[in-house]
Design a protein around this motif. Structure first.
Motif, PDB file in Angstrom:
ATOM      1  N   THR A  96      90.599  36.351 108.324  1.00  0.00           N
ATOM      2  CA  THR A  96      91.133  37.425 109.103  1.00  0.00           C
ATOM      3  C   THR A  96      91.322  38.546 108.032  1.00  0.00           C
ATOM      4  O   THR A  96      92.024  39.427 108.565  1.00  0.00           O
ATOM      5  N   TYR A 101      88.312  25.638 114.029  1.00  0.00           N
ATOM      6  CA  TYR A 101      87.317  24.699 114.786  1.00  0.00           C
ATOM      7  C   TYR A 101      86.299  23.962 113.920  1.00  0.00           C
ATOM      8  O   TYR A 101      85.943  22.932 114.083  1.00  0.00           O
ATOM      9  N   ARG A 117      90.726  30.824 114.832  1.00  0.00           N
ATOM     10  CA  ARG A 117      90.337  29.869 115.384  1.00  0.00           C
ATOM     11  C   ARG A 117      89.023  29.270 115.241  1.00  0.00           C
ATOM     12  O   ARG A 117      88.601  28.083 115.435  1.00  0.00           O
ATOM     13  N   SER A 118      88.054  30.109 115.459  1.00  0.00           N
ATOM     14  CA  SER A 118      86.452  29.636 115.378  1.00  0.00           C
ATOM     15  C   SER A 118      86.349  29.167 114.060  1.00  0.00           C
ATOM     16  O   SER A 118      85.683  28.122 114.037  1.00  0.00           O
ATOM     17  N   ALA A 169      87.715  41.878 119.221  1.00  0.00           N
ATOM     18  CA  ALA A 169      88.300  40.587 118.790  1.00  0.00           C
ATOM     19  C   ALA A 169      89.508  40.557 118.000  1.00  0.00           C
ATOM     20  O   ALA A 169      89.855  41.116 117.168  1.00  0.00           O
ATOM     21  N   SER A 170      90.229  39.444 118.457  1.00  0.00           N
ATOM     22  CA  SER A 170      91.503  39.250 117.627  1.00  0.00           C
ATOM     23  C   SER A 170      91.490  38.572 116.571  1.00  0.00           C
ATOM     24  O   SER A 170      90.681  37.744 116.237  1.00  0.00           O
ATOM     25  N   LYS A 171      92.451  38.675 115.536  1.00  0.00           N
ATOM     26  CA  LYS A 171      92.397  37.885 114.168  1.00  0.00           C
ATOM     27  C   LYS A 171      92.587  36.451 114.693  1.00  0.00           C
ATOM     28  O   LYS A 171      92.154  35.384 114.099  1.00  0.00           O
ATOM     29  N   ASN A 172      93.342  36.072 115.745  1.00  0.00           N
ATOM     30  CA  ASN A 172      93.536  34.648 116.122  1.00  0.00           C
ATOM     31  C   ASN A 172      92.085  34.018 116.621  1.00  0.00           C
ATOM     32  O   ASN A 172      92.028  32.942 116.074  1.00  0.00           O
ATOM     33  N   GLU A 173      91.465  34.850 117.441  1.00  0.00           N
ATOM     34  CA  GLU A 173      90.438  34.308 117.695  1.00  0.00           C
ATOM     35  C   GLU A 173      89.389  34.141 116.535  1.00  0.00           C
ATOM     36  O   GLU A 173      88.610  32.814 116.496  1.00  0.00           O
TER      37      GLU A 173
END
Length: 216
Positions: free
Chosen positions: A205, A131, A127-128, A120-124
């Protein structure tokens, strides 16, 4: 003779009403001479300009907002102060979002590290959690708007708050919803919620994958 009561002590002591003919006899004014007249207008800010253009030299037209300039200046200052206080309240409430999301990040470090290890990327991850903060803050904003409109409806249709009529001139609380103020408050709240959600999401992250998986 007759009497008139406005309900406001300051007006009742300062003003009295009579006919033009009776006042002319008391002041010994010739017919057709006046010190001033009151003009009612549904658009006073526009019509006062037309009145001033048609007045002869030596006469002036003064609006009710100009006669009570100090009062309206005080109201404007109070309005700005209440907006700042409201933003501070929202800012304090946003600290709860930060603390709750940070606690979630701390309690979910192992899961976050495992997701990062699985690809999993740090951006994902960011974002979780971002959100999640927006959902919490957005839910609070929507709930607050519903309560606000409900309060406006109740106060506007039911005599819940009684004001002393001899002080304010009316026993009913006047209400007016300003669209600009509402938009500014909602935009300010969304901005504060977004910032409050971004910081915990960024911290999520920064989890050390190797150390977290080794220790936990």
């Amino acid at each position: 003779g007759a009497s008139f009561t406005s309900g406001l002590i300051a007006y009742d002591k300062a003003f009295s009403y009579t006919s033009v003919e009776a006042l002319r006899k008391i002041l010994d004014y010739p017919k057709g001479a006046y010190d001033g007249i009151h003009i009612f207008s549904s658009k006073p800010f526009d019509d006062i300009k037309r009145v001033r253009e048609g007045l002869p030299t030596g006469t002036v037209a003064i609006g009710w907002w100009e006669q009570n300039g100090n009062f309206f200046s005080a109201l404007a200052l109070e309005k700005r102060a209440l907006f700042i206080v409201l933003m501070l309240i929202i800012l304090v409430a946003s600290l709860n979002i930060i603390s709750s999301l940070l606690m979630t990040v701390m309690n979910r470090r192992q899961e976050i590290a495992l997701l990062l290890a699985l690809g999993a990327s740090k951006n994902e991850i960011k974002r979780s959690f971002f959100y999640q903060g927006l959902v919490i803050g957005g839910g609070g904003i929507i709930f607050g708007l519903v309560l606000g409109f409900l309060g406006l409806f109740l106060l506007g249709n039911f005599n819940i708050i009684d004001l002393p009529a001899d002080v304010y001139g009316s026993s009913k609380l006047p209400l007016e919803l300003s669209t600009i103020d509402l938009v500014l408050i909602v935009v300010g709240a969304v901005f504060i919620v977004a910032i409050s959600s971004y910081y915990p999401a960024k911290k999520a992250t920064e989890v050390n994958v190797l150390q977290t998986l080794r220790n936990e």
